[in-house]
Design an enzyme around this catalytic site. Structure first.
Site, PDB file in Angstrom:
ATOM      1  N   PRO A 128       0.846  -1.193   0.000  1.00  0.00           N
ATOM      2  CA  PRO A 128       0.000   0.000   0.000  1.00  0.00           C
ATOM      3  C   PRO A 128       0.884   1.246   0.000  1.00  0.00           C
ATOM      4  O   PRO A 128       1.820   1.336   0.790  1.00  0.00           O
ATOM      5  CB  PRO A 128      -0.822  -0.118   1.290  1.00  0.00           C
ATOM      6  CG  PRO A 128      -0.231  -1.228   2.079  1.00  0.00           C
ATOM      7  CD  PRO A 128       0.707  -2.002   1.219  1.00  0.00           C
ATOM      8  N   GLY A 138       7.245   1.503   3.633  1.00  0.00           N
ATOM      9  CA  GLY A 138       8.471   1.684   2.852  1.00  0.00           C
ATOM     10  C   GLY A 138       8.258   1.701   1.354  1.00  0.00           C
ATOM     11  O   GLY A 138       9.173   1.365   0.591  1.00  0.00           O
ATOM     12  N   ALA A 160      10.881   3.740  -0.785  1.00  0.00           N
ATOM     13  CA  ALA A 160      12.178   3.054  -0.906  1.00  0.00           C
ATOM     14  C   ALA A 160      12.037   1.833  -1.807  1.00  0.00           C
ATOM     15  O   ALA A 160      12.900   1.561  -2.651  1.00  0.00           O
ATOM     16  CB  ALA A 160      12.681   2.640   0.471  1.00  0.00           C
ATOM     17  N   ASP A 199      14.820   2.406   5.590  1.00  0.00           N
ATOM     18  CA  ASP A 199      13.784   1.860   4.702  1.00  0.00           C
ATOM     19  C   ASP A 199      14.410   1.166   3.497  1.00  0.00           C
ATOM     20  O   ASP A 199      14.008   0.049   3.134  1.00  0.00           O
ATOM     21  CB  ASP A 199      12.866   2.989   4.185  1.00  0.00           C
ATOM     22  CG  ASP A 199      11.950   3.540   5.267  1.00  0.00           C
ATOM     23  OD1 ASP A 199      12.170   3.212   6.444  1.00  0.00           O
ATOM     24  OD2 ASP A 199      11.034   4.301   4.926  1.00  0.00           O
TER      25      ASP A 199
HETATM   26  C1  MEV Z   1      10.021   6.101   7.761  1.00  0.00           C
HETATM   27  O1  MEV Z   1       9.627   4.829   7.289  1.00  0.00           O
HETATM   28  C2  MEV Z   1      10.953   5.954   8.911  1.00  0.00           C
HETATM   29  C3  MEV Z   1      11.454   7.261   9.508  1.00  0.00           C
HETATM   30  O2  MEV Z   1      12.258   6.911  10.635  1.00  0.00           O
HETATM   31  C4  MEV Z   1      12.259   8.078   8.517  1.00  0.00           C
HETATM   32  C5  MEV Z   1      13.600   7.448   8.172  1.00  0.00           C
HETATM   33  O3  MEV Z   1      14.106   6.586   8.896  1.00  0.00           O
HETATM   34  O4  MEV Z   1      14.154   7.868   7.153  1.00  0.00           O
HETATM   35  C6  MEV Z   1      10.290   8.106  10.010  1.00  0.00           C
END
Ligand code: MEV
Length: 318
Positions: free
Chosen positions: A98, A104, A107, A149
């Protein structure tokens, strides 16, 4: 370089167990690959100039222009690294991740695209180059990505990670089940990351610095709890982490409602996962039967989709 008519690249979702947001500021974190949802990018030879099928982002692209920007950046970065002049390509994405829900997806898109482009042009791609390239587009998507990520969406191991240090593969030797629930609401990772940075740079930063340190301590203690096979302790830490993330203003009423439902249904702990302000929650249970009760409660509280993930490899936790 050898060219094939079509090539694909794959990646999967990720779940942050502990340490989201704190990891951006140098604190420890734990994340796991989530192969229940996956991404495939396909690159094909085309007659005309480069086209990208963005239908994966239908419905949200208009509200979040940075996600299409990051997709374009991922393609440009890979092509620049490959030093190719032939850009007659048709690129498309197919995914069950989703989009923009803390799993993630940004990424995963970049990882899959980069892998597909390198495969198409017949060039090997090592992990360090992949993460360096994905980080360029992740900066567009998130502003200040920790790198967690990308590493989790491209690898097979759960990871313990402190920014600036090597990723540490970390076996989840815990007899427990993780329940994942999607609020169905688009998360706002970029805004959430920026708002915490603003608090840390603001006039009264100390409570926020303390909160970040606490989240890092929870991740460190969670590592010990997992190594000691202590789901009870991990659950308590998840509850505490959710409260601190709420204090940092990255939760939302939808997330809080699913977390409360999971706790009322007997979960050992529950928290938001990922960037927050929408997206997903995770909850922990001792057994599959307990996990199914939590799953039902989360669905009744409005989750649009749930998954049950068995930790601890193939051994059943019941
Ligand atoms: C996002 O999935 C995770 C965060 O910690 C940002 C990051 O680690 O880049 C919020």
């Amino acid at each position: 370089m050898t060219k094939t008519s079509c090539s694909t690249g794959k990646s999967h979702g990720k779940i942050i167990l502990m340490g989201e947001h704190a990891v951006v500021h140098g604190e420890p974190s734990i994340a796991l690959p989530f192969p229940a949802v996956e991404m495939t990018a396909t690159v094909c030879e085309a007659d005309g100039p480069l086209t990208i099928d963005c239908s994966y982002y239908n419905g949200i692209a208009a509200e979040m222009p940075e996600i299409l920007e990051s997709l374009k950046t991922a393609i440009q970065s890979a092509l620049a690294e490959l030093q190719v002049s032939d850009k007659n390509l048709a690129i498309s994405l197919a995914s069950t991740i989703p989009a923009e829900r803390g799993m993630g997806s940004s990424a995963a898109v970049s990882v899959a695209l980069t892998r597909a482009l390198f495969a198409y042009f017949g060039k090997p791609l090592d992990q360090a180059t992949l993460l360096r390239l994905v980080n360029i587009s992740e900066k567009v998507a998130h502003g200040n990505p920790s790198g967690l990520d990308a590493a989790t969406a491209s690898g097979d191991d759960p990871l313990f990670y402190i920014k600036g240090q090597p990723f540490e593969a970390f076996p989840l030797n815990l007899k427990a089940y993780l329940i994942v629930g999607d609020t169905g609401v688009t998360g706002q990772t970029k805004e959430a990351v920026a708002s915490i940075a603003a608090k840390l740079d603001g006039e009264n930063p100390q409570p926020y610095r303390d909160a970040i340190t606490r989240l890092g301590n929870f991740a460190q203690t969670a590592k010990a709890a997992i190594e000691a096979n202590d789901p009870q302790k991990l659950g308590q830490l998840m509850n505490q982490a959710h409260d601190v993330l709420s204090f940092l203003d990255v939760s939302s009423p939808d997330l809080d409602r699913l977390v409360a439902a999971a706790r009322s249904a007997g979960a050992l702990g529950a928290k938001l996962t990922g960037g927050g302000r929408g997206g997903c929650v995770i909850a922990l249970s001792n057994s599959r039967t307990e996990a199914e009760k939590v799953e039902t409660a989360i669905l009744q509280a409005g989750a649009i989709r749930t998954w049950i993930y068995q930790m601890g490899g193939t051994e059943d936790a019941e």
